[in-house]
Enzyme design. Structure first.
Site, PDB file in Angstrom:
ATOM      1  N   LYS A  69      49.521  87.378  19.189  1.00  0.00           N
ATOM      2  CA  LYS A  69      50.617  86.534  19.677  1.00  0.00           C
ATOM      3  C   LYS A  69      51.829  87.341  20.124  1.00  0.00           C
ATOM      4  O   LYS A  69      52.622  86.879  20.945  1.00  0.00           O
ATOM      5  CB  LYS A  69      51.044  85.554  18.586  1.00  0.00           C
ATOM      6  CG  LYS A  69      51.551  86.210  17.302  1.00  0.00           C
ATOM      7  CD  LYS A  69      51.924  85.163  16.269  1.00  0.00           C
ATOM      8  CE  LYS A  69      52.300  85.802  14.933  1.00  0.00           C
ATOM      9  NZ  LYS A  69      51.115  86.362  14.245  1.00  0.00           N
ATOM     10  N   HIS A 197      53.074  86.920   4.277  1.00  0.00           N
ATOM     11  CA  HIS A 197      53.913  87.489   5.346  1.00  0.00           C
ATOM     12  C   HIS A 197      55.357  87.403   4.880  1.00  0.00           C
ATOM     13  O   HIS A 197      55.864  86.315   4.610  1.00  0.00           O
ATOM     14  CB  HIS A 197      53.723  86.712   6.648  1.00  0.00           C
ATOM     15  CG  HIS A 197      54.159  87.473   7.870  1.00  0.00           C
ATOM     16  ND1 HIS A 197      55.449  87.948   8.026  1.00  0.00           N
ATOM     17  CD2 HIS A 197      53.480  87.840   8.988  1.00  0.00           C
ATOM     18  CE1 HIS A 197      55.538  88.574   9.195  1.00  0.00           C
ATOM     19  NE2 HIS A 197      54.362  88.528   9.790  1.00  0.00           N
ATOM     20  N   GLU A 274      48.920  92.730   9.479  1.00  0.00           N
ATOM     21  CA  GLU A 274      48.984  92.053  10.775  1.00  0.00           C
ATOM     22  C   GLU A 274      50.199  92.524  11.582  1.00  0.00           C
ATOM     23  O   GLU A 274      51.069  91.729  11.935  1.00  0.00           O
ATOM     24  CB  GLU A 274      49.041  90.539  10.571  1.00  0.00           C
ATOM     25  CG  GLU A 274      47.852  89.971   9.818  1.00  0.00           C
ATOM     26  CD  GLU A 274      48.067  88.522   9.397  1.00  0.00           C
ATOM     27  OE1 GLU A 274      49.116  87.943   9.770  1.00  0.00           O
ATOM     28  OE2 GLU A 274      47.204  87.964   8.702  1.00  0.00           O
TER      29      GLU A 274
END
EC number: 4.1.1.17
Length: 461
Positions: A69, A197, A274
């Site tokens: 993304k 996250h 990530e």
């Protein structure tokens, strides 16, 4: 490992003595005599490879799964696929992109805790098994649409020290986590690990320590429930440029001891992350052209100048804005700084200035106030560190098109890419400093040779 060839996209190899900045200047010179002075990017793919080498050195136990993304340009994804990263995908389209480049399903994690059922089915039919969840409803959807999925429980973290907070939307609490694990057991769904996250732009590395500790608690819960977890996903939030308060190695120096404490190397737990902006932010430089200019005096309506004098200020209008590349200002809390393509004279006077995008929306302001020498229509401004959350979210509002991207790579980086493809990473490969990497501008490995002027190639994304 995926291929990295000319057929995928156009990339020029830079001749010794040339840099990405030289290509940018050259492109500006090429278009300056025409009316079409459109905004454009120069992206250094070698910078991405150097970031990967830096990652391997700083986080040796953590396998990166690039967050698509952040920048879904085909050249970026192809480069990362070629060097063996995994991919964090959030939709069917992103899965199609990476698998279309030959990335195997086991190198993909469907890291969206709230998925459309049809897209869960798509993942199932294309072999993507790893996916995240944080609610009972999601568990039930997966149980029906993808019963062989390997689920990863997304837990909430304290992201109060992050610029972009995510736990307000995603993540299960520790209390809820036990209930979800018990429900997954009832549904006969395999839960293989935990993800979190800490938020993008995290300013406190200790947040990672607490999150890793919480993940350990959930691992222990899972053991009690009857699961044998073996995956930890520590998410993103890593800086991608050197203009941040917290440097990458400052974060990793805190993460590594936490991983060793709670998930030692002999624990059998695979650790992934990530990263998005980490890989791409500094690789992209955006060049915009001044298309209009307005002089504003203090007493004139619309002037925000608080200076007591009547000195003039300038409003500059450029051909990219917050509906295009600078959407990062609205959605990613970015603070951008304009650089001049032409070096000003030492005694040149500076004026209070503002920079605006090309659309008809008054919201389309890039820089509220900065000091610049007087500039003119047709002059260029440069913005560095523009690779993250820019091109991926740009729109064509008002009919303004997205900038073209011109890709370059130094010869040493190109040679290393070919070596990686043929033989894998060489032992004890270390990050190379920019100063030791002569930038070159010629083609090799079957690519057409260009004259020393070092013409760049265009790719539309």
């Amino acid at each position: 490992m995926s291929s990295f060839t000319k057929d995928e996209f156009d990339c020029h190899i830079l001749d010794e003595g040339f840099t990405a900045k030289d290509i940018l200047d050259q492109k500006i010179n090429e278009v300056s005599s025409s009316d079409d002075k459109d905004a454009f990017y120069v992206a250094d793919l070698g910078d991405i490879l150097k970031k990967h080498l830096r990652w391997l050195k700083a986080l040796p136990r953590v396998t990166p799964f690039y967050a698509v993304k952040c920048n879904d340009s085909r050249a970026i994804v192809s480069t990362l696929a070629a060097i063996g990263t995994g991919f964090d995908c959030a939709s069917k389209t992103e899965i199609q992109l990476v698998q279309g480049l030959g990335v195997p399903a086991e190198r993909v994690i469907y890291a969206n805790p709230c998925k459309q059922v049809s897209q869960i089915k798509y993942a199932a039919s294309n072999g993507v098994q790893m996916m995240t969840f944080d609610s009972e409803i999601e568990l039930m959807k997966v149980a029906r649409a993808h019963p062989k999925a390997k689920l990863v429980l997304r837990i909430a973290t304290d992201d109060s020290k992050a610029v972009c907070r995510l736990s307000v939307k995603f993540g299960a609490t520790l209390k809820t986590s036990r209930l979800l694990l018990e429900r997954a057991k009832e549904l006969n769904i395999d839960v293989i690990g935990v993800s979190f996250h800490v938020g993008s732009g995290c300013t406190d590395p200790e947040t990672f320590v607490q999150a890793v500790s919480d993940a350990r608690c959930v691992f222990d819960m899972a053991t009690e429930v009857g699961f044998s977890m073996h995956l930890l996903d520590i998410g993103g939030g890593f800086p991608g440029s050197e203009d941040t308060k917290l440097k990458f190695e400052e974060i990793t120096s805190v993460i590594n001891p936490a991983l060793d404490k709670y998930f030692p190397s002999d624990s059998g737990v695979r650790i992934i992350a990530e990263p998005g902006r980490y890989y791409v932010a500094s690789a992209f430089t955006l060049a915009v052209n001044i298309i209009a200019k307005k002089t504003v005096w203090k007493e004139q309506p619309g002037s925000d100048d608080e200076d007591e004098s009547n000195e003039q200020t300038f409003m500059y209008y450029v051909n990219d804005g917050v509906y295009g590349s600078f959407n990062c200002i609205l959605y990613d809390h970015a603070h951008v700084k304009a650089l001049l393509q032409k070096r000003p004279k030492p005694d040149e006077k500076y004026y209070s200035s503002s920079i605006w995008g090309p659309t008809c929306d008054g919201l389309d302001r890039i820089v509220e106030r900065c000091n610049l020498p007087e500039m003119h229509v047709g002059d260029w401004m440069l913005f560095e560190n523009m690779g993250a959350y820019t091109v991926a979210a740009a729109s064509t509002f008002n009919g303004f098109q997205r900038p073209n991207i011109y890709y370059v790579m130094s010869r040493p980086m190109w040679q290393l890419m070919k070596q990686i493809q043929s033989h894998g990473f060489p032992p004890e490969v270390e990050e190379q400093d920019d100063g030791t990497l002569p930038m070159s501008c010629a083609q090799e490995s079957g690519m057409d040779r260009h004259p020393a002027a070092c013409a760049s190639a265009r790719i539309n994304v």
